[in-house]
Design a protein around this motif. Structure first.
Motif, short mmCIF file in Angstrom:
data_model
loop_
_atom_site.label_atom_id
_atom_site.label_comp_id
_atom_site.label_asym_id
_atom_site.label_seq_id
_atom_site.Cartn_x
_atom_site.Cartn_y
_atom_site.Cartn_z
N ALA A 105 -88.50 -24.88 -6.83
CA ALA A 105 -88.51 -24.85 -5.37
C ALA A 105 -89.76 -25.51 -4.80
CB ALA A 105 -88.41 -23.40 -4.88
N LEU A 106 -90.86 -25.47 -5.55
CA LEU A 106 -92.10 -26.10 -5.12
C LEU A 106 -92.12 -27.60 -5.42
CD1 LEU A 106 -94.59 -23.33 -6.24
CD2 LEU A 106 -94.14 -24.04 -3.88
N GLY A 107 -91.09 -28.10 -6.08
CA GLY A 107 -90.99 -29.52 -6.35
C GLY A 107 -91.49 -29.95 -7.72
N PHE A 108 -91.84 -29.00 -8.57
CA PHE A 108 -92.30 -29.35 -9.91
C PHE A 108 -91.11 -29.59 -10.83
CE2 PHE A 108 -95.89 -26.85 -8.30
CZ PHE A 108 -96.93 -27.72 -8.55
N ARG A 109 -91.28 -30.52 -11.75
CA ARG A 109 -90.29 -30.75 -12.78
C ARG A 109 -90.95 -30.42 -14.11
NH1 ARG A 109 -88.16 -29.85 -8.98
NH2 ARG A 109 -86.83 -31.16 -7.71
N PHE A 110 -90.19 -29.83 -15.00
CA PHE A 110 -90.80 -29.27 -16.20
C PHE A 110 -89.88 -29.35 -17.40
CE2 PHE A 110 -89.07 -26.08 -13.32
CZ PHE A 110 -88.07 -25.52 -14.08
#
Length: 166
Positions: free
Chosen positions: A44-49
């Motif tokens: 939701a914060l825009g991080f990809r992991f």
């Protein structure tokens, strides 16, 4: 007769160790509810992991490859979160549990030291911090941003605010 007593005690210790192993095998180590909540908040914060990178020490729960950050989601009981009410030692077999928790802590520290030596930043999120989604997002932003500020590349990890007004 003393050898019979020793045999009985050895059998009891062996059975106790087997019971403890089978008891702990019931708990899953990946895709736990707190871990899924952290993943949802990061997304939701825009991080990809990436998940569970076996090539990194300790197989971090979540990895932010672009930021070279490994995130561990620790259960408060299993990793004995200081000051948390869930971090208690069970009354049954306290010696076993104390040793178990010390080994967990030693392994956690060794993994973090090894990751730092390889140039990775680390973030630990405690299970009790995942209860409130908004608070969890704040915790994640602050911890990941603090690690990125120390990064030699100066990567800005705080996603831009939504500038569109509704």
């Amino acid at each position: 007769m003393p050898s019979v007593n020793r045999s009985i005690k050895n059998a009891q210790v062996e059975r106790s160790a087997t019971n403890a192993r089978s008891f702990m095998a019931r708990f899953k180590s990946a895709n736990t509810k707190p871990e899924v909540q952290v993943r949802r908040a990061l997304h939701a914060l825009g991080f990809r992991f990436r998940l569970h990178r076996k090539d990194l020490p300790g197989t971090p729960d979540i990895v932010l490859p672009k930021l070279r950050t490994a995130i561990f989601v620790h259960g408060c009981f299993w990793h004995q979160h200081p000051g948390c009410k869930a971090a208690r030692i069970p009354k049954s077999n306290p010696v076993f549990w104390t040793n178990k928790f010390k080994k967990n802590e030693t392994r956690d520290v060794a993994n973090i030291v090894d990751l730092k030596a390889r140039g990775w930043a680390t973030v630990v999120v405690w299970e009790c911090e995942t209860k409130n989604e908004r608070d969890l997002r704040t915790v994640l932003l602050h911890r990941v941003a603090a690690n990125a500020q120390n990064d030699q590349f100066g990567i800005n990890v705080i996603p831009p605010l939504d500038t569109q007004s509704g």
